[in-house]
Design an enzyme around this catalytic site. Structure first.
Site, PDB file in Angstrom:
ATOM      1  N   GLU A 115       0.814  -1.210   0.000  1.00 29.65           N
ATOM      2  CA  GLU A 115       0.000   0.000   0.000  1.00 29.65           C
ATOM      3  C   GLU A 115       0.850   1.264   0.000  1.00 29.65           C
ATOM      4  O   GLU A 115       0.533   2.244  -0.662  1.00 29.65           O
ATOM      5  CB  GLU A 115      -0.915  -0.017   1.224  1.00 29.65           C
ATOM      6  N   ASP A 116       1.929   1.250   0.758  1.00 33.50           N
ATOM      7  CA  ASP A 116       2.672   2.495   0.999  1.00 33.50           C
ATOM      8  C   ASP A 116       3.996   2.616   0.263  1.00 33.50           C
ATOM      9  O   ASP A 116       4.618   3.665   0.303  1.00 33.50           O
ATOM     10  CB  ASP A 116       2.965   2.650   2.497  1.00 33.50           C
TER      11      ASP A 116
END
Ligand code: MN
Length: 714
Positions: free
Chosen positions: A80-81
């Site tokens: 996600e990051d």
């Protein structure tokens, strides 16, 4: 839980205490992989980011999760990051870990959507993954717990948003899955950030009460322990303080003051067998007088999250009320750890019977939502089904049916079977006819009266309690409305075709497919529904069936208008720093980005945006209090409708020229209409989808310069 960052060594040692065969080298690999991926990031408090996944993994190890779940915990934010791809993870750590990480990764925000919608869709995705592998939600819980524990470093608005989400969704979900300690932690941490003052007040009052009653509670505990032991029953007796949010909830729901709550402190007795529990209860009641109505037998009737205990409140020494909970060691484990109590994921997919009960709820929910397109409703269902207060009723066959408190015979009917629900016309409770909105009582025997010729009523939606009944009724109504739409649409279209002497057989021809495509809808049935609901006029369809030479200006209009859905919520407007507000565009002046704006607060329909110089606004907006200042947030991907009035000489081909000119600028025409006046000129009203005033004035200039155009204005 300590705030000190755990180390990889500590994590590894912890896992090896309960899972000696864990693949330590893979665990170390995951740690360094995550460290590398997050190396350029810091947590908001300034510490290296790896501290977060490490803390999450450590919480999971405290819960005795298997090492693959812990590896997924270490990697949970990488996709996600960071630039990490899920395939990278699959390649190194295998399918199982990749599945878990994928389930924890939020959907990327492809289209601009409201926060609520995005949130709902992310939850929907997570739930689908969780129905397949429950570890997804356990890892998410650990992630959320660490984030809640470090929430103080975030800005206040974000604190409140995250705390509200935790209280709203994660706490009920932890409760539904029976993880009592987690539910209490989520509630207390949320409470602290959502209502800091009430929280502090509650904490200090509880501390004072605890100090006051410490000796008393110790002595009552001693008395009961001695009496139980006399009967030869092994038991651990302890007393404890209820969690803060539970106290606050009680004050609110019963409208009482702190001092009126009698079970801030309670005694818990843990013993060996079920019969010891009942024997212990007998002993308590023989020493002190029980308060009527306070005894609850959750052993015979477990809560829906499998919680079991005996609860009773007695008048203790000195006339003070004392609450007791009696349970076996196993029941205690279930009450605290719920689904996490039996970690049997050594073989993926194999779950024991008890876990299966938790998972059944989840699967049922996911199944009932399969054809539900609205992610927000999905979220409502997740929250709705968590209601812990239940009522038990009995079917005519003598089976016990558990429903949320406040359920009606209609809820009961849908719980039995969808068809029973659809055709339910009446109900009997214990042999007597009751209204359909009757509130079911514990122990009622319910008999549903059905009739094949009857269907659900919209009114039912006003009183049903379960999401299952609600969804089924809505689905039925939607289907029914569609049926009606098809009938009406067919009739309207046939009448229109007759008027133009178009044979009905045209509707069966290949032409129909082209027409359907030109309206960007899917099937002939959808076409009839759209006509029936007034979204497409039968005239528009007839025009497309007519041979081209007979076309008049009106038909040209239909030809050049793209069928663009009227937007209800526009994006990119800011009202004094508040975004995501419901608003609509003034149909009198059609403001576009670049115009100076004024917002007018309507009653119930959000804010209407007008151009500052809109004459209509000056007429309605006498009330200064309803005027707000607004500004556009620049967004290149959005278009806004703008109205143009164009006067031309009435000559064939003019409209085609203008349309070509407009579409050459890559502007869509969302609406076009022609009015004729006695001057014999053509008066055209265009609604164009433009980006801003710059684009609008450039197209105005081009239209004005075009042959046959007499006048253009907004
Ligand atoms: Mn995280």
């Amino acid at each position: 839980m300590t705030k000190k960052m755990p180390t990889l060594k500590e994590l590894q040692d912890k896992i090896l205490t309960y899972e000696p065969d864990a693949d330590v080298s893979l665990l170390r690999k995951a740690y360094y992989f995550s460290h590398e991926a997050h190396c350029s990031q810091k947590r908001i408090e300034g510490s290296p980011y790896i501290g977060h996944p490490l803390a999450v993994a450590s919480i999971l190890a405290d819960m005795h999760m298997d090492y693959k779940a812990i590896i997924a915990g270490l990697l949970h934010d990488t996709v996600e990051d960071t630039a990490t791809l899920i395939d990278d993870i699959r390649g190194i750590f295998g399918n199982e870990v990749a599945f878990l990480v994928e389930g924890l990764t939020k959907l990327s925000r492809m289209e601009p959507k409201s926060y609520k919608e995005t949130q709902a869709e992310n939850f929907r995705k997570m739930f689908l993954a969780m129905a397949e592998d429950i570890r997804v939600i356990i890892i998410k819980f650990a992630d959320r717990l660490h984030n809640m524990n470090t929430l103080e470093y975030l800005p206040p608005a974000k604190q409140r948003r995250i705390a509200a989400e935790t209280l709203d969704i994660y706490a009920p979900l932890a409760n539904r899955l029976g993880i009592g300690w987690l539910k209490s932690s989520f509630e207390d941490l949320s409470f602290k950030f959502l209502m800091p003052e009430v929280y502090r007040d509650t904490v200090s009052k509880v501390a004072k009460k605890k100090e006051e009653l410490e000796e008393y509670m110790n002595s009552v505990s001693d008395i009961i322990k001695k009496e139980i032991n006399k009967e030869g029953i092994e038991a651990e007796v302890s007393w404890r303080v209820k969690h803060y949010y539970g106290i606050y909830q009680k004050m609110v729901s019963q409208r009482i003051l702190f001092d009126q709550i009698h079970d801030v402190l309670g005694i818990r007795i843990i013993t060996d067998t079920k019969s010891s529990c009942y024997a212990t209860l007998g002993i308590i009641h023989s020493i002190w007088t029980p308060i009527p109505g306070q005894f609850k037998d959750y052993i015979a009737m477990p809560k829906s999250n499998l919680y079991q205990s005996l609860h009773t409140t007695v008048i203790g020494p000195g006339g003070l009320r004392v609450e007791f909970q009696v349970r076996t060691r196993e029941m205690h484990l279930i009450a605290e750890e719920g689904i996490a109590s039996h970690w049997v994921y050594k073989e993926k997919g194999k779950v024991n019977e008890r876990d299966a009960k938790y998972i059944t709820w989840l699967r049922e929910m996911v199944k009932s939502q399969k054809d539900q397109r609205d992610a927000k409703e999905f979220l409502e269902e997740v929250k709705g089904e968590v209601t812990p207060e239940v009522v038990y009723v009995i079917t005519p066959k003598g089976e016990i049916q558990e429903l949320p408190a406040g359920s009606t015979p209609v809820d009961f009917a849908y719980a039995i079977h969808t068809e029973v629900g659809h055709h339910c016309v009446g109900a009997k409770a214990n042999g007597r006819i009751v209204p359909l909105r009757y509130h079911l009582q514990n122990g009622d025997t319910i008999d549903i009266i059905t009739s094949k010729t009857h269907g659900p009523s919209k009114d039912w939606l006003k009183f049903v309690v379960t999401q299952r009944a609600r969804n089924r009724i809505k689905q039925w109504i939607k289907k029914e409305e569609r049926k009606q739409g098809v009938i009406l649409g067919t009739r309207l279209l046939e009448t229109e075709l007759k008027r133009h002497n178009i044979p009905l057989s045209h509707l069966k021809s290949k032409k129909l497919k082209t027409i359907i495509e030109s309206f960007s809808i899917k099937s002939p049935e959808d076409l009839y529904v759209s006509i029936g609901f007034g979204k497409i006029s039968p005239h528009q369809v007839a025009n497309r069936l007519l041979p081209p030479k007979e076309k008049g200006i009106e038909d040209e209009i239909a030809l050049h208008t793209k069928n663009i859905k009227e937007q209800k919520e526009y994006k990119g407007i800011n009202i004094k720093g508040i975004d995501n507000i419901l608003y609509n565009i003034g149909k009198c002046c059609y403001p576009v980005p670049g115009d100076e704006l004024t917002g007018f607060v309507t009653r119930g329909k959000g804010v209407t945006i007008h151009r500052k110089d809109c004459p209509n606004l000056q007429r309605v907006a006498l009330d200064d209090a309803r005027i707000v200042s607004v500004e556009w947030e620049p967004d290149d991907n959005e278009t806004t409708p703008a109205k143009l009035l164009v006067e031309t000489v009435d000559r064939p081909g003019i409209l085609a020229n203008l349309s070509a000119l407009i579409s050459a600028e890559e502007i869509n025409i969302s609406h076009l209409e022609a009015n004729s006046y006695s001057d014999r000129n053509a008066h055209l009203t265009f609604i164009l989808q433009v980006r801003d005033t710059k684009q609008l004035s450039s197209i105005i200039q081009k239209i004005a310069a075009s042959g046959g155009v007499l006048m253009v204005k907004r």
